[in-house]
Motif scaffolding. Structure first.
Motif, PDB file in Angstrom:
ATOM      1  N   CYS A   1       0.852  -1.203   0.000  1.00  0.00           N
ATOM      2  CA  CYS A   1       0.000   0.000   0.000  1.00  0.00           C
ATOM      3  C   CYS A   1       0.884   1.249   0.000  1.00  0.00           C
ATOM      4  O   CYS A   1       0.611   2.210  -0.728  1.00  0.00           O
ATOM      5  CB  CYS A   1      -0.933  -0.001   1.211  1.00  0.00           C
ATOM      6  SG  CYS A   1      -2.100  -1.377   1.223  1.00  0.00           S
ATOM      7  N   SER A   2       1.945   1.232   0.786  1.00  0.00           N
ATOM      8  CA  SER A   2       2.906   2.351   0.770  1.00  0.00           C
ATOM      9  C   SER A   2       3.608   2.430  -0.575  1.00  0.00           C
ATOM     10  O   SER A   2       3.885   3.517  -1.080  1.00  0.00           O
ATOM     11  CB  SER A   2       3.939   2.187   1.888  1.00  0.00           C
ATOM     12  OG  SER A   2       3.331   2.344   3.139  1.00  0.00           O
ATOM     13  N   LEU A   3       3.892   1.270  -1.161  1.00  0.00           N
ATOM     14  CA  LEU A   3       4.509   1.221  -2.490  1.00  0.00           C
ATOM     15  C   LEU A   3       3.642   1.975  -3.498  1.00  0.00           C
ATOM     16  O   LEU A   3       4.145   2.788  -4.278  1.00  0.00           O
ATOM     17  CB  LEU A   3       4.687  -0.237  -2.910  1.00  0.00           C
ATOM     18  CG  LEU A   3       5.281  -0.512  -4.277  1.00  0.00           C
ATOM     19  CD1 LEU A   3       6.739  -0.080  -4.334  1.00  0.00           C
ATOM     20  CD2 LEU A   3       5.140  -1.999  -4.603  1.00  0.00           C
TER      21      LEU A   3
ATOM     22  N   ARG B   1       4.769  -1.053  15.337  1.00  0.00           N
ATOM     23  CA  ARG B   1       3.839  -1.796  14.493  1.00  0.00           C
ATOM     24  C   ARG B   1       4.499  -2.632  13.398  1.00  0.00           C
ATOM     25  O   ARG B   1       3.942  -3.647  12.988  1.00  0.00           O
ATOM     26  CB  ARG B   1       2.850  -0.829  13.828  1.00  0.00           C
ATOM     27  CG  ARG B   1       1.907  -0.160  14.786  1.00  0.00           C
ATOM     28  CD  ARG B   1       0.771  -1.062  15.102  1.00  0.00           C
ATOM     29  NE  ARG B   1      -0.224  -0.423  15.946  1.00  0.00           N
ATOM     30  CZ  ARG B   1      -1.358  -0.986  16.270  1.00  0.00           C
ATOM     31  NH1 ARG B   1      -1.654  -2.175  15.824  1.00  0.00           N
ATOM     32  NH2 ARG B   1      -2.205  -0.363  17.046  1.00  0.00           N
ATOM     33  N   THR B   2       5.620  -2.175  12.872  1.00  0.00           N
ATOM     34  CA  THR B   2       6.213  -2.853  11.716  1.00  0.00           C
ATOM     35  C   THR B   2       7.700  -3.117  11.930  1.00  0.00           C
ATOM     36  O   THR B   2       8.378  -2.397  12.674  1.00  0.00           O
ATOM     37  CB  THR B   2       6.026  -1.999  10.443  1.00  0.00           C
ATOM     38  OG1 THR B   2       6.512  -0.679  10.685  1.00  0.00           O
ATOM     39  CG2 THR B   2       4.571  -1.941  10.019  1.00  0.00           C
ATOM     40  N   PRO B   3       8.239  -4.147  11.265  1.00  0.00           N
ATOM     41  CA  PRO B   3       9.658  -4.498  11.426  1.00  0.00           C
ATOM     42  C   PRO B   3      10.582  -3.505  10.724  1.00  0.00           C
ATOM     43  O   PRO B   3      10.156  -2.774   9.829  1.00  0.00           O
ATOM     44  CB  PRO B   3       9.748  -5.887  10.796  1.00  0.00           C
ATOM     45  CG  PRO B   3       8.638  -5.945   9.816  1.00  0.00           C
ATOM     46  CD  PRO B   3       7.534  -5.084  10.388  1.00  0.00           C
ATOM     47  N   PRO B   4      11.840  -3.501  11.124  1.00  0.00           N
ATOM     48  CA  PRO B   4      12.810  -2.550  10.548  1.00  0.00           C
ATOM     49  C   PRO B   4      12.959  -2.664   9.031  1.00  0.00           C
ATOM     50  O   PRO B   4      13.277  -1.677   8.373  1.00  0.00           O
ATOM     51  CB  PRO B   4      14.134  -2.887  11.240  1.00  0.00           C
ATOM     52  CG  PRO B   4      13.839  -3.883  12.298  1.00  0.00           C
ATOM     53  CD  PRO B   4      12.433  -4.355  12.148  1.00  0.00           C
ATOM     54  N   GLU B   5      12.707  -3.840   8.460  1.00  0.00           N
ATOM     55  CA  GLU B   5      12.851  -4.024   7.018  1.00  0.00           C
ATOM     56  C   GLU B   5      11.928  -3.108   6.214  1.00  0.00           C
ATOM     57  O   GLU B   5      12.180  -2.852   5.041  1.00  0.00           O
ATOM     58  CB  GLU B   5      12.539  -5.479   6.615  1.00  0.00           C
ATOM     59  CG  GLU B   5      13.498  -6.498   7.155  1.00  0.00           C
ATOM     60  CD  GLU B   5      13.162  -6.960   8.576  1.00  0.00           C
ATOM     61  OE1 GLU B   5      13.955  -7.720   9.138  1.00  0.00           O
ATOM     62  OE2 GLU B   5      12.116  -6.539   9.136  1.00  0.00           O
ATOM     63  N   THR B   6      10.872  -2.609   6.851  1.00  0.00           N
ATOM     64  CA  THR B   6       9.906  -1.772   6.134  1.00  0.00           C
ATOM     65  C   THR B   6      10.243  -0.283   6.200  1.00  0.00           C
ATOM     66  O   THR B   6       9.627   0.513   5.495  1.00  0.00           O
ATOM     67  CB  THR B   6       8.490  -1.969   6.706  1.00  0.00           C
ATOM     68  OG1 THR B   6       8.451  -1.499   8.055  1.00  0.00           O
ATOM     69  CG2 THR B   6       8.075  -3.430   6.643  1.00  0.00           C
ATOM     70  N   ARG B   7      11.196   0.089   7.017  1.00  0.00           N
ATOM     71  CA  ARG B   7      11.478   1.502   7.247  1.00  0.00           C
ATOM     72  C   ARG B   7      11.883   2.251   5.985  1.00  0.00           C
ATOM     73  O   ARG B   7      11.679   3.453   5.869  1.00  0.00           O
ATOM     74  CB  ARG B   7      12.554   1.662   8.334  1.00  0.00           C
ATOM     75  CG  ARG B   7      12.265   2.713   9.364  1.00  0.00           C
ATOM     76  CD  ARG B   7      10.966   2.576  10.139  1.00  0.00           C
ATOM     77  NE  ARG B   7      11.011   1.488  11.084  1.00  0.00           N
ATOM     78  CZ  ARG B   7      10.039   0.580  11.212  1.00  0.00           C
ATOM     79  NH1 ARG B   7       8.961   0.623  10.493  1.00  0.00           N
ATOM     80  NH2 ARG B   7      10.155  -0.381  12.073  1.00  0.00           N
ATOM     81  N   GLY B   8      12.443   1.568   4.990  1.00  0.00           N
ATOM     82  CA  GLY B   8      12.827   2.226   3.738  1.00  0.00           C
ATOM     83  C   GLY B   8      11.645   2.747   2.939  1.00  0.00           C
ATOM     84  O   GLY B   8      11.832   3.488   1.973  1.00  0.00           O
ATOM     85  N   PHE B   9      10.426   2.373   3.335  1.00  0.00           N
ATOM     86  CA  PHE B   9       9.224   2.853   2.657  1.00  0.00           C
ATOM     87  C   PHE B   9       8.633   4.075   3.368  1.00  0.00           C
ATOM     88  O   PHE B   9       7.595   4.583   2.960  1.00  0.00           O
ATOM     89  CB  PHE B   9       8.189   1.731   2.563  1.00  0.00           C
ATOM     90  CG  PHE B   9       8.527   0.685   1.538  1.00  0.00           C
ATOM     91  CD1 PHE B   9       7.708   0.487   0.438  1.00  0.00           C
ATOM     92  CD2 PHE B   9       9.659  -0.104   1.651  1.00  0.00           C
ATOM     93  CE1 PHE B   9       8.005  -0.476  -0.518  1.00  0.00           C
ATOM     94  CE2 PHE B   9       9.972  -1.074   0.710  1.00  0.00           C
ATOM     95  CZ  PHE B   9       9.151  -1.259  -0.381  1.00  0.00           C
ATOM     96  N   ALA B  10       9.295   4.513   4.431  1.00  0.00           N
ATOM     97  CA  ALA B  10       8.876   5.708   5.178  1.00  0.00           C
ATOM     98  C   ALA B  10       9.643   6.918   4.637  1.00  0.00           C
ATOM     99  O   ALA B  10      10.755   6.773   4.130  1.00  0.00           O
ATOM    100  CB  ALA B  10       9.155   5.523   6.665  1.00  0.00           C
ATOM    101  N   PRO B  11       9.026   8.092   4.768  1.00  0.00           N
ATOM    102  CA  PRO B  11       7.679   8.341   5.249  1.00  0.00           C
ATOM    103  C   PRO B  11       6.639   7.948   4.201  1.00  0.00           C
ATOM    104  O   PRO B  11       6.916   7.937   3.001  1.00  0.00           O
ATOM    105  CB  PRO B  11       7.652   9.848   5.501  1.00  0.00           C
ATOM    106  CG  PRO B  11       8.648  10.407   4.540  1.00  0.00           C
ATOM    107  CD  PRO B  11       9.719   9.342   4.399  1.00  0.00           C
TER     108      PRO B  11
END
Length: 185
Positions: free
Chosen positions: A73-75, A104-114
Protein backbone atom coordinates in the motif's frame (compact mmCIF):
# COMPACT_ATOMS: atom_id res chain seq x y z
CA UNK A 1 -17.97 2.35 -26.78
CA UNK A 2 -17.34 0.41 -23.56
CA UNK A 3 -14.06 0.87 -21.80
CA UNK A 4 -11.96 -2.34 -21.53
CA UNK A 5 -11.88 -4.03 -18.14
CA UNK A 6 -8.67 -3.26 -16.31
CA UNK A 7 -5.97 -5.83 -15.81
CA UNK A 8 -5.53 -6.60 -12.11
CA UNK A 9 -1.99 -6.35 -10.80
CA UNK A 10 -1.50 -8.10 -7.46
CA UNK A 11 1.05 -6.36 -5.23
CA UNK A 12 1.92 -8.46 -2.16
CA UNK A 13 3.69 -6.97 0.82
CA UNK A 14 6.63 -8.07 2.95
CA UNK A 15 7.21 -11.81 2.61
CA UNK A 16 4.95 -12.10 -0.43
CA UNK A 17 1.53 -13.73 -0.28
CA UNK A 18 1.59 -17.49 0.23
CA UNK A 19 -0.71 -20.12 -1.30
CA UNK A 20 -3.57 -19.58 1.18
CA UNK A 21 -3.56 -15.78 0.91
CA UNK A 22 -6.61 -14.26 -0.79
CA UNK A 23 -4.32 -12.43 -3.27
CA UNK A 24 -2.90 -15.77 -4.46
CA UNK A 25 -6.39 -17.24 -4.71
CA UNK A 26 -7.64 -14.28 -6.75
CA UNK A 27 -4.65 -14.56 -9.05
CA UNK A 28 -5.39 -18.27 -9.64
CA UNK A 29 -9.09 -17.62 -10.39
CA UNK A 30 -8.94 -14.42 -12.43
CA UNK A 31 -7.68 -14.59 -16.01
CA UNK A 32 -7.08 -10.81 -16.05
CA UNK A 33 -4.91 -11.01 -12.93
CA UNK A 34 -1.12 -11.06 -12.63
CA UNK A 35 1.25 -10.87 -9.67
CA UNK A 36 4.11 -8.41 -9.63
CA UNK A 37 7.01 -10.55 -8.40
CA UNK A 38 9.71 -8.82 -6.43
CA UNK A 39 13.29 -10.15 -6.39
CA UNK A 40 13.42 -10.25 -2.60
CA UNK A 41 10.18 -10.38 -0.61
CA UNK A 42 12.00 -10.34 2.75
CA UNK A 43 14.41 -7.43 2.25
CA UNK A 44 12.34 -4.84 0.40
CA UNK A 45 14.07 -1.93 -1.29
CA UNK A 46 11.70 0.85 -2.29
CA UNK A 47 13.51 1.86 -5.50
CA UNK A 48 13.78 -1.74 -6.66
CA UNK A 49 10.15 -2.55 -5.85
CA UNK A 50 9.00 0.61 -7.66
CA UNK A 51 11.07 -0.30 -10.73
CA UNK A 52 9.48 -3.76 -10.79
CA UNK A 53 5.99 -2.25 -10.72
CA UNK A 54 7.03 0.29 -13.38
CA UNK A 55 8.09 -2.61 -15.64
CA UNK A 56 4.82 -4.48 -15.04
CA UNK A 57 2.83 -1.37 -15.89
CA UNK A 58 4.90 -0.74 -19.02
CA UNK A 59 4.20 -4.27 -20.25
CA UNK A 60 0.46 -3.97 -19.63
CA UNK A 61 -1.87 -3.07 -22.46
CA UNK A 62 -4.72 -0.84 -21.42
CA UNK A 63 -5.96 0.15 -17.99
CA UNK A 64 -4.69 -1.43 -14.77
CA UNK A 65 -6.19 -1.78 -11.29
CA UNK A 66 -3.78 -2.38 -8.42
CA UNK A 67 -4.62 -4.81 -5.62
CA UNK A 68 -2.10 -4.11 -2.85
CA UNK A 69 -1.64 -5.65 0.58
CA UNK A 70 0.27 -4.37 3.60
CA UNK A 71 3.66 -2.88 2.66
CA UNK A 72 2.57 -2.66 -0.97
CA UNK A 73 0.00 0.00 0.00
CA UNK A 74 2.91 2.35 0.77
CA UNK A 75 4.51 1.22 -2.49
CA UNK A 76 1.42 2.43 -4.37
CA UNK A 77 1.46 5.77 -2.53
CA UNK A 78 5.12 6.24 -3.48
CA UNK A 79 4.59 5.28 -7.12
CA UNK A 80 1.26 6.90 -7.90
CA UNK A 81 2.67 9.91 -9.76
CA UNK A 82 5.57 8.20 -11.50
CA UNK A 83 5.76 8.10 -15.30
CA UNK A 84 3.84 5.10 -16.62
CA UNK A 85 1.47 4.98 -13.67
CA UNK A 86 -1.14 7.02 -15.57
CA UNK A 87 -2.57 3.72 -16.84
CA UNK A 88 -3.60 2.90 -13.24
CA UNK A 89 -7.35 3.49 -13.03
CA UNK A 90 -8.00 2.23 -9.48
CA UNK A 91 -6.33 0.80 -6.38
CA UNK A 92 -7.61 -1.50 -3.66
CA UNK A 93 -5.28 -1.00 -0.70
CA UNK A 94 -5.77 -3.66 1.97
CA UNK A 95 -4.28 -3.57 5.48
CA UNK A 96 -1.80 -0.70 4.92
CA UNK A 97 1.20 -1.29 7.17
CA UNK A 98 2.34 1.70 9.24
CA UNK A 99 5.96 1.70 8.07
CA UNK A 100 6.69 4.76 10.19
CA UNK A 101 5.94 2.91 13.43
CA UNK A 102 8.72 0.79 14.95
CA UNK A 103 6.09 -0.59 17.33
CA UNK A 104 3.84 -1.80 14.49
CA UNK A 105 6.21 -2.85 11.72
CA UNK A 106 9.66 -4.50 11.43
CA UNK A 107 12.81 -2.55 10.55
CA UNK A 108 12.85 -4.02 7.02
CA UNK A 109 9.91 -1.77 6.13
CA UNK A 110 11.48 1.50 7.25
CA UNK A 111 12.83 2.23 3.74
CA UNK A 112 9.22 2.85 2.66
CA UNK A 113 8.88 5.71 5.18
CA UNK A 114 7.68 8.34 5.25
CA UNK A 115 4.35 7.29 3.78
CA UNK A 116 3.31 9.80 1.10
CA UNK A 117 0.16 11.59 2.18
CA UNK A 118 -0.97 13.44 -0.92
CA UNK A 119 -4.19 12.44 -2.67
CA UNK A 120 -3.83 9.56 -5.10
CA UNK A 121 -4.68 10.39 -8.73
CA UNK A 122 -7.01 7.40 -9.19
CA UNK A 123 -10.06 6.08 -7.31
CA UNK A 124 -8.92 4.15 -4.26
CA UNK A 125 -10.44 2.07 -1.50
CA UNK A 126 -8.53 1.44 1.73
CA UNK A 127 -9.62 -1.63 3.70
CA UNK A 128 -8.55 -2.06 7.32
CA UNK A 129 -9.21 -4.23 10.35
CA UNK A 130 -9.65 -3.12 13.95
CA UNK A 131 -7.18 -5.69 15.28
CA UNK A 132 -4.44 -5.46 12.65
CA UNK A 133 -1.09 -5.67 14.46
CA UNK A 134 0.63 -3.67 11.70
CA UNK A 135 -1.56 -0.56 11.72
CA UNK A 136 -3.87 1.13 14.17
CA UNK A 137 -7.37 1.56 12.74
CA UNK A 138 -7.26 5.34 13.27
CA UNK A 139 -3.96 5.50 11.37
CA UNK A 140 -5.39 3.47 8.47
CA UNK A 141 -8.40 5.79 8.40
CA UNK A 142 -6.00 8.76 8.28
CA UNK A 143 -4.11 7.21 5.33
CA UNK A 144 -7.42 6.85 3.50
CA UNK A 145 -8.42 10.44 4.22
CA UNK A 146 -5.11 11.85 3.01
CA UNK A 147 -5.09 9.63 -0.08
CA UNK A 148 -8.64 10.76 -0.93
CA UNK A 149 -9.81 7.18 -0.65
CA UNK A 150 -12.98 5.45 0.44
CA UNK A 151 -12.38 3.79 3.82
CA UNK A 152 -13.83 0.40 4.75
CA UNK A 153 -13.56 -1.00 8.29
CA UNK A 154 -14.03 -4.78 8.01
CA UNK A 155 -14.23 -5.37 11.75
CA UNK A 156 -11.69 -7.70 13.33
CA UNK A 157 -9.90 -9.69 10.64
CA UNK A 158 -6.32 -9.28 11.85
CA UNK A 159 -3.93 -8.39 9.04
CA UNK A 160 -6.50 -9.48 6.40
CA UNK A 161 -4.16 -12.22 5.21
CA UNK A 162 -4.00 -16.03 5.14
CA UNK A 163 -3.92 -16.18 8.95
CA UNK A 164 -7.31 -14.43 8.93
CA UNK A 165 -8.85 -17.55 7.37
CA UNK A 166 -10.59 -15.62 4.58
CA UNK A 167 -10.25 -18.19 1.81
CA UNK A 168 -11.11 -16.47 -1.47
CA UNK A 169 -12.33 -13.43 0.52
CA UNK A 170 -15.51 -12.83 -1.48
CA UNK A 171 -16.25 -9.68 0.56
CA UNK A 172 -12.99 -8.23 -0.70
CA UNK A 173 -13.93 -9.09 -4.27
CA UNK A 174 -17.20 -7.19 -3.77
CA UNK A 175 -15.18 -4.17 -2.61
CA UNK A 176 -12.98 -4.45 -5.71
CA UNK A 177 -16.02 -4.73 -7.98
CA UNK A 178 -17.57 -1.65 -6.34
CA UNK A 179 -14.31 0.25 -6.89
CA UNK A 180 -14.09 -0.85 -10.53
CA UNK A 181 -17.72 0.20 -11.11
CA UNK A 182 -16.63 3.75 -10.19
CA UNK A 183 -14.16 3.83 -13.09
CA UNK A 184 -16.31 2.10 -15.72
CA UNK A 185 -18.43 4.18 -18.09
Amino acid sequence: MARPLPRLLILPGLGGSGPEHWQTRWEAREPACARVCQRDWDRPELAEWLATVDAALASSDGPVALVAHSLACSLVAHGARRPGWERVVAALLVAPADVESPVRTPPETRGFAPVPTSALPFPTTVVASGDDPYVDLARAREFARRWGARFVDVGTLGHINAASGLGDWPEGRVLLDELLARVSP
